[in-house]
Scaffold this motif. Sequence first.
Motif, PDB file in Angstrom:
ATOM      1  N   ASP A  92      -1.207  -4.337   8.126  1.00 30.23           N
ATOM      2  CA  ASP A  92      -0.476  -3.553   7.112  1.00 30.23           C
ATOM      3  C   ASP A  92       0.769  -2.850   7.691  1.00 30.23           C
ATOM      4  O   ASP A  92       0.842  -1.610   7.710  1.00 30.23           O
TER       5      ASP A  92
ATOM      6  N   ASP B 164     -12.892   6.673   0.287  1.00 23.80           N
ATOM      7  CA  ASP B 164     -12.481   5.577   1.179  1.00 23.80           C
ATOM      8  C   ASP B 164     -10.964   5.486   1.295  1.00 23.80           C
ATOM      9  O   ASP B 164     -10.447   4.939   2.265  1.00 23.80           O
ATOM     10  N   THR B 165     -10.265   5.957   0.280  1.00 22.96           N
ATOM     11  CA  THR B 165      -8.808   5.757   0.253  1.00 22.96           C
ATOM     12  C   THR B 165      -8.020   7.067   0.258  1.00 22.96           C
ATOM     13  O   THR B 165      -6.794   7.047   0.185  1.00 22.96           O
ATOM     14  N   CYS B 166      -8.752   8.178   0.277  1.00 27.22           N
ATOM     15  CA  CYS B 166      -8.098   9.504   0.299  1.00 27.22           C
ATOM     16  C   CYS B 166      -8.683  10.311   1.447  1.00 27.22           C
ATOM     17  O   CYS B 166      -9.827  10.102   1.828  1.00 27.22           O
ATOM     18  N   ARG B 167      -7.917  11.258   1.958  1.00 19.45           N
ATOM     19  CA  ARG B 167      -8.517  12.287   2.825  1.00 19.45           C
ATOM     20  C   ARG B 167      -8.667  13.548   1.989  1.00 19.45           C
ATOM     21  O   ARG B 167      -7.692  14.019   1.382  1.00 19.45           O
TER      22      ARG B 167
ATOM     23  N   ASP C  35      -4.095  13.266   2.087  1.00 20.97           N
ATOM     24  CA  ASP C  35      -3.278  12.058   1.888  1.00 20.97           C
ATOM     25  C   ASP C  35      -4.108  11.028   1.141  1.00 20.97           C
ATOM     26  O   ASP C  35      -5.322  11.195   0.981  1.00 20.97           O
ATOM     27  N   PHE C  36      -3.456   9.974   0.682  1.00 20.34           N
ATOM     28  CA  PHE C  36      -4.186   8.908  -0.011  1.00 20.34           C
ATOM     29  C   PHE C  36      -3.342   7.660  -0.104  1.00 20.34           C
ATOM     30  O   PHE C  36      -2.131   7.694   0.130  1.00 20.34           O
ATOM     31  N   LYS C  37      -4.019   6.576  -0.465  1.00 23.61           N
ATOM     32  CA  LYS C  37      -3.375   5.268  -0.594  1.00 23.61           C
ATOM     33  C   LYS C  37      -3.544   4.741  -2.011  1.00 23.61           C
ATOM     34  O   LYS C  37      -4.635   4.848  -2.579  1.00 23.61           O
TER      35      LYS C  37
ATOM     36  N   ARG D 103     -15.148   6.893  10.228  1.00 21.90           N
ATOM     37  CA  ARG D 103     -14.189   6.456  11.265  1.00 21.90           C
ATOM     38  C   ARG D 103     -14.470   7.158  12.590  1.00 21.90           C
ATOM     39  O   ARG D 103     -14.398   6.567  13.651  1.00 21.90           O
TER      40      ARG D 103
ATOM     41  N   GLU E 165       0.888  -1.155   0.000  1.00 24.37           N
ATOM     42  CA  GLU E 165       0.000   0.000   0.000  1.00 24.37           C
ATOM     43  C   GLU E 165       0.931   1.211   0.000  1.00 24.37           C
ATOM     44  O   GLU E 165       1.809   1.320   0.855  1.00 24.37           O
TER      45      GLU E 165
ATOM     46  N   ARG F  32       1.382  11.649   1.381  1.00 23.98           N
ATOM     47  CA  ARG F  32       0.808  12.651   2.287  1.00 23.98           C
ATOM     48  C   ARG F  32       1.277  14.057   1.919  1.00 23.98           C
ATOM     49  O   ARG F  32       2.462  14.249   1.630  1.00 23.98           O
TER      50      ARG F  32
ATOM     51  N   GLY G 158      -4.421  11.542  10.567  1.00 27.29           N
ATOM     52  CA  GLY G 158      -4.505  10.112  10.872  1.00 27.29           C
ATOM     53  C   GLY G 158      -3.327   9.562  11.637  1.00 27.29           C
ATOM     54  O   GLY G 158      -2.826  10.169  12.584  1.00 27.29           O
ATOM     55  N   SER G 159      -2.878   8.386  11.206  1.00 23.30           N
ATOM     56  CA  SER G 159      -1.843   7.668  11.957  1.00 23.30           C
ATOM     57  C   SER G 159      -0.511   8.421  11.968  1.00 23.30           C
ATOM     58  O   SER G 159       0.275   8.305  12.913  1.00 23.30           O
TER      59      SER G 159
ATOM     60  N   ILE H 188       1.362   5.063   0.429  1.00 27.01           N
ATOM     61  CA  ILE H 188       0.662   6.211   1.011  1.00 27.01           C
ATOM     62  C   ILE H 188       1.420   7.491   0.687  1.00 27.01           C
ATOM     63  O   ILE H 188       2.645   7.554   0.855  1.00 27.01           O
TER      64      ILE H 188
END
Length: 236
Positions: free
Chosen positions: A129, A197-200, A175-177, A216, A90, A94, A99-100, A92
């Motif tokens: 992950d 679902d996969t991006c902010r 950010d995104f994945k 979330r 994955e 940013r 997030g994390s 990522i």
Amino acid sequence: MKILEQLYEGKAKQIYKTENSDYVVIKYKDDATAFNGKKKAILKGKGTINNKITNHFMKILQKNNIPTHLVKEISDTEILAKNVKIVPLEVIVRNVVAGSFSKRYGVKEGLSLRQPCLEFCLKNDSLGDPFINSSQILALNLAEKEDIEIIKTYSLKINSILKEYLTKLNIKLIDFKLEFGKTKEGTVILADEISPDTCRFWDINTNEKLDKDRFRQDMANQMYGYEEIYKRIIEN
Ligand code: UDP
């Protein structure tokens, strides 16, 4: 093309075999999951919206010489895609702390990073992950050196293209994945999805969250982000 048996079911999508082994059908579901599948719900209409948002972005990327798995749209929730072997990473990217990343480095959510930041995680739900670096990827034989370089180059280019496009729609790409796959000829192409679902995504003026963080974080109107992003990109 005739759709045959299901090959795989993930958290948000199903993959079906077709008569031609070079292609698969991908079907988006309304299922929402977070925290590695611990939180679950059905968000009615999410599958359709995520399919359409993803296809819109994939077409923009294709025009900008990023090869993708998208062949054609079949229905509101389905596409025909190139059959690829997913690189088990994955990726990522940013631009802004969230997030994390915020928790891990003790930096406040919302801080703009001096330059885009790229991270690799091993795609493995049962391990949560975990992070993985290029040296570990090579040592574990998960991807070739050239593939890692292509993936890094494409990911940063995708970030520039989408950031510029979204800024015009008053959307900040936080950010995104991404996930990449290899065709049977050995070409690395963009796969999976690019959606709320996969991006902010944040509104550029108010910093309002327009993505899965609403789900979330148990915020009100969890479909709002999906609908708002869809409206802004489709109506422009
Ligand atoms: N992301 C994703 N799938 C994952 C992990 C992250 O799509 O399994 C996306 C997430 O939506 C966000 C970006 O990648 O846009 C960075 O996520 P982060 O590492 O901050 O993890 P999170 O806080 O979402 O757990």
